[in-house]
Design a protein around this motif. Structure first.
Motif, PDB file in Angstrom:
ATOM      1  N   ILE A 124      48.973 -27.877 117.595  1.00 14.33           N
ATOM      2  CA  ILE A 124      48.162 -26.782 117.007  1.00 14.33           C
ATOM      3  C   ILE A 124      48.106 -27.140 115.272  1.00 14.33           C
ATOM      4  CG2 ILE A 124      50.178 -25.276 116.927  1.00 14.33           C
ATOM      5  CD1 ILE A 124      48.117 -22.942 116.845  1.00 14.33           C
ATOM      6  N   VAL A 125      46.762 -27.117 114.820  1.00 14.52           N
ATOM      7  CA  VAL A 125      46.591 -27.317 113.420  1.00 14.52           C
ATOM      8  C   VAL A 125      46.403 -26.207 112.739  1.00 14.52           C
ATOM      9  CG1 VAL A 125      45.781 -28.971 111.743  1.00 14.52           C
ATOM     10  CG2 VAL A 125      46.257 -29.672 113.853  1.00 14.52           C
ATOM     11  N   GLY A 126      47.145 -25.748 111.603  1.00 16.93           N
ATOM     12  CA  GLY A 126      46.761 -24.444 110.952  1.00 16.93           C
ATOM     13  C   GLY A 126      47.363 -23.115 111.560  1.00 16.93           C
ATOM     14  N   GLU A 127      46.989 -22.272 111.096  1.00 17.41           N
ATOM     15  CA  GLU A 127      47.502 -20.820 111.282  1.00 17.41           C
ATOM     16  C   GLU A 127      46.551 -19.775 112.042  1.00 17.41           C
ATOM     17  OE1 GLU A 127      50.760 -20.241 110.692  1.00 17.41           O
ATOM     18  OE2 GLU A 127      51.030 -22.082 109.925  1.00 17.41           O
ATOM     19  N   THR A 171      55.559 -28.388 121.385  1.00 15.88           N
ATOM     20  CA  THR A 171      54.787 -27.919 120.649  1.00 15.88           C
ATOM     21  C   THR A 171      54.881 -28.600 119.399  1.00 15.88           C
ATOM     22  OG1 THR A 171      54.684 -25.733 121.840  1.00 15.88           O
ATOM     23  CG2 THR A 171      53.401 -25.925 119.859  1.00 15.88           C
ATOM     24  N   HIS A 172      53.283 -29.116 119.124  1.00 16.31           N
ATOM     25  CA  HIS A 172      53.638 -29.733 117.618  1.00 16.31           C
ATOM     26  C   HIS A 172      52.780 -28.907 116.840  1.00 16.31           C
ATOM     27  CE1 HIS A 172      55.333 -33.537 119.273  1.00 16.31           C
ATOM     28  NE2 HIS A 172      54.584 -33.224 120.222  1.00 16.31           N
ATOM     29  N   ARG A 173      53.536 -28.203 115.667  1.00 13.54           N
ATOM     30  CA  ARG A 173      52.780 -27.422 114.923  1.00 13.54           C
ATOM     31  C   ARG A 173      52.542 -28.142 113.300  1.00 13.54           C
ATOM     32  NH1 ARG A 173      52.964 -22.262 116.919  1.00 13.54           N
ATOM     33  NH2 ARG A 173      54.318 -22.103 118.634  1.00 13.54           N
ATOM     34  N   LEU A 174      51.357 -28.385 112.984  1.00 14.31           N
ATOM     35  CA  LEU A 174      50.951 -29.268 111.847  1.00 14.31           C
ATOM     36  C   LEU A 174      50.213 -28.114 110.979  1.00 14.31           C
ATOM     37  CD1 LEU A 174      49.345 -32.312 113.439  1.00 14.31           C
ATOM     38  CD2 LEU A 174      51.796 -31.783 113.038  1.00 14.31           C
ATOM     39  N   PRO A 175      50.508 -28.321 109.663  1.00 17.92           N
ATOM     40  CA  PRO A 175      49.856 -27.519 108.558  1.00 17.92           C
ATOM     41  C   PRO A 175      48.493 -27.619 108.395  1.00 17.92           C
ATOM     42  CG  PRO A 175      51.028 -29.226 107.519  1.00 17.92           C
ATOM     43  CD  PRO A 175      51.451 -29.459 109.103  1.00 17.92           C
ATOM     44  N   ASN A 223      47.473 -40.163 114.391  1.00 18.00           N
ATOM     45  CA  ASN A 223      48.736 -40.909 114.829  1.00 18.00           C
ATOM     46  C   ASN A 223      49.525 -40.174 115.818  1.00 18.00           C
ATOM     47  OD1 ASN A 223      48.228 -43.143 113.056  1.00 18.00           O
ATOM     48  ND2 ASN A 223      49.066 -42.033 111.279  1.00 18.00           N
ATOM     49  N   LEU A 224      49.403 -38.916 115.570  1.00 14.00           N
ATOM     50  CA  LEU A 224      50.248 -38.122 116.302  1.00 14.00           C
ATOM     51  C   LEU A 224      49.581 -38.181 117.796  1.00 14.00           C
ATOM     52  CD1 LEU A 224      52.420 -35.984 117.163  1.00 14.00           C
ATOM     53  CD2 LEU A 224      50.773 -33.888 116.485  1.00 14.00           C
ATOM     54  N   VAL A 225      48.324 -38.019 118.111  1.00 17.31           N
ATOM     55  CA  VAL A 225      47.685 -38.248 119.181  1.00 17.31           C
ATOM     56  C   VAL A 225      47.834 -39.711 119.950  1.00 17.31           C
ATOM     57  CG1 VAL A 225      45.762 -38.473 120.696  1.00 17.31           C
ATOM     58  CG2 VAL A 225      45.841 -36.512 118.937  1.00 17.31           C
TER      59      VAL A 225
END
Ligand code: NDP
Length: 307
Positions: free
Chosen positions: A45-48, A72-76, A86-88
């Motif tokens: 998930i990217v963002g809020e 769960t990968h939480r990215l800003p 890169n994460l994918v």
């Protein structure tokens, strides 16, 4: 529930999804015990975005409850496309991860299509990759988008044999309408796909033995659009002001489908409610896809998950 001749049977997606999750949990337990393989789902998930945060939390909890690994990968929301790609890529290469889901929407600096296209098709548990769309179209095993997959399971549980029935699908999106059409064709339905340019939609809908509404327009489909006795699958999730004017004035909302339920329930033979119909099946099918992906990655034939 006994069928009332005057009112449609309510297809309870919560009950059916609970049964499916139970079967997936059992199959996952057997996979761990007999092969030492624990299916792993990574959600990014990217963002809020608040709605996305809730979806992602629910997905993580349900995955863990089914006995699977849940990351769960939480990215800003300042994440760049290169960072996300890169994460994918690292998840594609991680043998302990069998399913990758990138929660949409993504921030505007990121090209969603490029990110979804970078997911290994064999880990694409959302079933959105063009390779999986192609596999579905030509009848090869692949990963099928969760909402149409769950909708088809509900139809088969209700009707058993769909062969020869006329299905009208209102909506032609890549994530619901089109894959739904492919799945119902594979079940030997005669399929009509309607959309915003279709002429005389009410008359078209009245020819349907199976009516699937995937439009995104609150309560657009009325009771007199439905053939008596038809099976209605309402995919729509629309947030509208509360029916109570006082609560509506306070900003309270409720969720309705694309079908006007109060009218449709008097005409249809069976109908999914909103909420509590297709929605719960979507997350259950995400787990089903993760289980299937873990089996295939290891050359194992997945157990049948149908009721
Ligand atoms: P899209 O907006 O991508 O597609 C909507 C489709 O409806 C389009 O094909 C559009 O036609 C068609 N349409 C729009 N207006 C009309 C109209 N007046 N008459 C006929 N057809 C029309 O939506 P999605 O497919 O992503 O989602 C559809 C609904 O399903 C939404 O309410 C969404 O929230 C819900 N949904 C629910 C899920 C669940 O888990 N239950 C999961 C995914 C979606 P055209 O192509 O011509 O523009």
């Amino acid at each position: 529930m006994a069928d009332d001749p005057m009112r449609a049977t309510i297809i309870d997606g919560k009950v059916f999804a609970a049964g499916l999750v139970g079967r997936i949990t059992a199959a996952t337990g057997a996979l761990i015990t007999s092969h030492g393989i624990k299916p792993g789902l990574a959600v990014v998930i990217v963002g809020e975005d608040p709605a996305s945060q809730i979806y992602v939390r629910n997905k993580g909890e349900t995955t863990a409850r089914a006995g699977m690994r849940s990351d769960t990968h939480r990215l800003p929301d300042t994440t760049t496309q290169a960072e996300l790609l890169n994460l994918v890529q690292s998840l594609n290469e991680d043998p302990g991860i069998h399913g990758i889901l990138v929660q949409l929407p993504l921030p505007s600096q990121i090209d969603s299509a490029a990110v979804l296209g970078a997911i290994d098709p064999d880990k694409d548990v959302d079933g959105f990759h063009v390779v999986n769309a192609g596999r579905l179209a030509v009848g090869l095993p692949g990963l099928v988008p969760c909402t149409p997959l769950g909708s088809t399971m509900l139809l088969k549980a209700r009707l058993r044999d769909l062969s020869g029935l006329h299905a009208v699908i209102v909506g032609r999106s890549n994530i619901v309408g089109k894959p739904m059409a492919q799945l119902l064709l594979a079940e030997n339905c005669t399929v009509t796909v309607a959309h915003s340019r279709s002429r005389d939609l009410p008359a078209l809908c009245r020819t349907a033995d199976i009516l699937v509404a995937a439009v995104g327009r609150p309560e657009m489909i009325r009771g007199d659009w439905i053939k008596p006795g038809a099976t209605v699958i309402d995919v729509g999730i629309n947030r509208v002001p509360s029916a109570d004017p006082v609560k509506a004035a306070e900003g309270k909302t409720r969720v309705v489908g694309d079908v006007l339920f109060a009218e449709a329930v008097e005409v249809a033979g069976a109908i999914t409610p909103v909420p509590g119909g297709v929605g719960p099946m979507t997350i259950a099918c995400l787990l089903a896809n993760t289980y299937v992906a873990a089996c295939r990655a290891n050359g194992i034939v997945p157990s049948a998950l149908d009721a």
